[in-house]
Scaffold this motif. Structure first.
Motif, mmCIF file in Angstrom:
data_model
loop_
_atom_site.group_PDB
_atom_site.id
_atom_site.type_symbol
_atom_site.label_atom_id
_atom_site.label_comp_id
_atom_site.label_asym_id
_atom_site.label_seq_id
_atom_site.Cartn_x
_atom_site.Cartn_y
_atom_site.Cartn_z
ATOM 1 N N VAL A 1 -10.381 -15.748 12.731
ATOM 2 C CA VAL A 1 -11.145 -16.884 12.215
ATOM 3 C C VAL A 1 -10.276 -18.146 12.179
ATOM 4 C CG1 VAL A 1 -12.906 -15.651 10.908
ATOM 5 C CG2 VAL A 1 -10.677 -16.059 9.867
ATOM 6 N N GLY B 1 -9.026 -18.765 1.425
ATOM 7 C CA GLY B 1 -10.294 -18.419 0.795
ATOM 8 C C GLY B 1 -10.134 -17.451 -0.360
ATOM 9 N N THR B 2 -9.164 -16.572 -0.260
ATOM 10 C CA THR B 2 -8.967 -15.575 -1.321
ATOM 11 C C THR B 2 -8.638 -16.274 -2.637
ATOM 12 O OG1 THR B 2 -8.243 -13.934 0.281
ATOM 13 C CG2 THR B 2 -7.550 -13.586 -2.007
ATOM 14 N N ASN C 1 -11.644 -18.245 -4.004
ATOM 15 C CA ASN C 1 -12.667 -17.406 -4.641
ATOM 16 C C ASN C 1 -12.215 -16.932 -6.031
ATOM 17 O OD1 ASN C 1 -14.497 -17.645 -2.550
ATOM 18 N ND2 ASN C 1 -13.858 -15.763 -1.519
ATOM 19 N N HIS D 1 -16.942 -11.041 0.967
ATOM 20 C CA HIS D 1 -15.543 -10.798 1.335
ATOM 21 C C HIS D 1 -14.834 -10.025 0.215
ATOM 22 C CE1 HIS D 1 -11.252 -11.931 2.005
ATOM 23 N NE2 HIS D 1 -11.610 -11.734 3.257
ATOM 24 N N SER E 1 -12.198 -10.401 -1.238
ATOM 25 C CA SER E 1 -11.490 -11.191 -2.254
ATOM 26 C C SER E 1 -12.305 -11.320 -3.543
ATOM 27 C CB SER E 1 -11.153 -12.586 -1.721
ATOM 28 O OG SER E 1 -12.306 -13.224 -1.229
ATOM 29 N N GLY F 1 -21.636 -17.539 5.830
ATOM 30 C CA GLY F 1 -20.831 -17.093 6.965
ATOM 31 C C GLY F 1 -20.055 -15.849 6.586
ATOM 32 N N ALA G 1 -15.989 -20.011 3.140
ATOM 33 C CA ALA G 1 -14.643 -20.071 3.731
ATOM 34 C C ALA G 1 -14.763 -20.323 5.231
ATOM 35 C CB ALA G 1 -13.897 -18.769 3.462
ATOM 36 N N ASP H 1 -12.509 -23.219 3.930
ATOM 37 C CA ASP H 1 -11.130 -23.116 4.417
ATOM 38 C C ASP H 1 -10.840 -24.043 5.592
ATOM 39 O OD1 ASP H 1 -10.525 -21.243 2.564
ATOM 40 O OD2 ASP H 1 -10.465 -19.548 3.951
ATOM 41 N N HIS I 1 -8.191 -23.863 7.160
ATOM 42 C CA HIS I 1 -7.457 -23.084 8.176
ATOM 43 C C HIS I 1 -8.350 -22.127 8.971
ATOM 44 C CE1 HIS I 1 -5.931 -19.777 5.078
ATOM 45 N NE2 HIS I 1 -7.142 -19.489 5.498
HETATM 46 C C1 LIG Z 1 -16.176 -15.241 3.943
HETATM 47 C C2 LIG Z 1 -14.721 -15.183 3.686
HETATM 48 N N1 LIG Z 1 -14.265 -15.474 2.464
HETATM 49 C C3 LIG Z 1 -12.967 -15.441 2.163
HETATM 50 C C4 LIG Z 1 -12.037 -15.100 3.113
HETATM 51 C C5 LIG Z 1 -10.578 -15.031 2.736
HETATM 52 O O1 LIG Z 1 -9.855 -16.044 3.333
HETATM 53 P P1 LIG Z 1 -8.276 -16.011 3.407
HETATM 54 O O2 LIG Z 1 -7.927 -14.915 4.365
HETATM 55 O O3 LIG Z 1 -7.946 -17.365 3.894
HETATM 56 O O4 LIG Z 1 -7.752 -15.754 2.060
HETATM 57 C C6 LIG Z 1 -12.455 -14.774 4.406
HETATM 58 C C7 LIG Z 1 -11.493 -14.412 5.426
HETATM 59 O O5 LIG Z 1 -11.790 -14.169 6.560
HETATM 60 C C8 LIG Z 1 -13.842 -14.824 4.701
HETATM 61 O O6 LIG Z 1 -14.309 -14.504 5.914
#
Ligand SMILES: Cc1ncc(COP(=O)(O)O)c(C=O)c1O
Length: 366
Positions: free
Chosen positions: A29, A86-87, A90, A114, A116, A160, A187, A215, A217
């Protein structure tokens, strides 16, 4: 080791792994960051966003990023900060939710959320109730309505999903979230949905949304690490404010030291591309996603659901063997066990040429 040896060694190690420009990365991603972002990172690589008494301009750059998100999300009062991803975003959202509704513990979460969110619940001692999905892999809205009660602290929706890029019915969920914290994990979709010309909506004009994870990134194209937690206004951040004894100011972030380099690189990326730049990138990714769907249909490979964003799941017959064979051919593709599909993310590095090569190899394998 001298400088040359170190760089040569690292260069060799990096070259042994895949690069986005090789183009066989279908699972990621993230994508190759822009040169201007890498330069921006270098300039600010020695700065710490926690130390705002020293690095005032990092604070200023971050403020401008949040203002930019305010425009994207149609709310001038948007407040938030740049996280590691994103983690963290959240976790912070649910942390604020818990502070706002201290007596409640239940959070309602679609099965497709996700992991997280589960991490956040664990850390914050919240009780997750998972919600079933409908046949389009979106949260079952009537089940959500039935399960809301006086112990409900928060509802989480995903814009997403990690596996299939599905967008939960944000507008309908919004109507159910009066006096309940409503967090949208965008994210991935946060840098896609606002640039699509269709009925999908993601912004603070949906009056019950309290927070949104987006995100940079991921589809924001900024270098890792860069996530964002965005709240409706400043009052949410006030819930997290603390005054450490050794610092001459209050802070509200979950992490202490934060990379000023990430903030500068994110600032550089959004200012270089601008809204129009993102719109063009999203259009191209969606065009390539549609192209991939059409090519897959020609070789009779099932697509789990028609993609809404530039992510999709496919279900070739003999999926596990096909997956192994594709991996042996160098294709980086992941299998999602919940939707029982192979997941493809059509990031900007996944070009039409790469799609043709992939479909040709997939056809051969089948
Ligand atoms: C929907 C969603 N939320 C949160 C995350 C977590 O993001 P990160 O890996 O940047 O912590 C992801 C990671 O792919 C995601 O797809």
């Amino acid at each position: 080791m001298d400088e040359r040896e170190i760089i040569d060694k690292l260069r060799q190690m990096r070259d042994e792994d895949q690069s986005y420009t090789d183009g066989k990365i279908l699972s990621s991603v993230s994508t190759k960051p822009l040169d201007v972002a890498i330069e921006a990172y270098k300039i600010f690589s020695d700065t710490n966003a926690l130390d705002i008494h020293v690095f005032k301009n990092v604070e200023r750059l971050e403020k401008e990023i949040i203002e930019w998100f305010g425009k994207l999300l149609k709310n001038k009062k948007t407040a938030g900060y740049i996280t590691t991803g994103g983690t963290e975003a959240n976790i912070v959202a649910l942390w604020v939710a818990k502070k706002l509704y201290p007596g409640r513990r239940k959070i309602l979460v679609p099965q497709s959320a996700h992991y997280s969110i589960q991490r956040a619940a664990d850390l914050l001692d919240l009780r997750i109730e998972y919600l079933p999905l409908d046949r389009n892999f979106k949260v079952d809205i009537s089940e959500l309505e039935n399960r809301i009660d006086k112990d409900t602290l928060a509802v989480v929706a995903t814009a997403g999903t990690s596996a299939l890029g599905v967008v939960d019915p944000i507008g309908e969920i919004n109507k159910l979230c009066r006096n309940i914290f409503f967090h949208v994990d965008a994210a991935f979709g946060g840098f896609v949905i606002p640039f699509l010309n269709n009925k999908l909506r993601l912004d603070f004009t949906l009056e019950n949304i309290d927070s949104i994870t987006i995100d940079p990134h991921k589809m924001g194209l900024a270098p890792i690490p860069s996530g964002a937690i965005l709240f409706r206004d400043e009052s949410y951040l006030n819930e997290l404010k603390t005054s450490p004894d050794y610092l001459p100011f209050q802070t509200f972030t979950l992490s202490g030291s934060r990379s000023g380099g990430s903030i500068a690189a994110t600032w550089a990326t959004i200012n270089y591309l601008g809204m129009d730049g993102y719109r063009k990138i999203v259009e191209k990714c969606m065009e390539n996603t549609e192209f991939l769907c059409n090519e897959l249909k020609k070789i009779k490979v099932d697509i789990v659901v028609e993609p809404e964003l530039n992510v999709m799941g496919i279900r070739p017959q003999n999926m596990e063997n096909v997956w192994k064979a594709l991996r042996d051919m160098g294709w980086d593709i992941l299998m999602d066990t919940q939707s029982k599909s192979l997941r493809i993310v059509v990031m900007p590095h996944v070009t039409e040429k790469i799609i043709r090569e992939f479909v040709r190899d997939l056809g051969e394998v089948i």
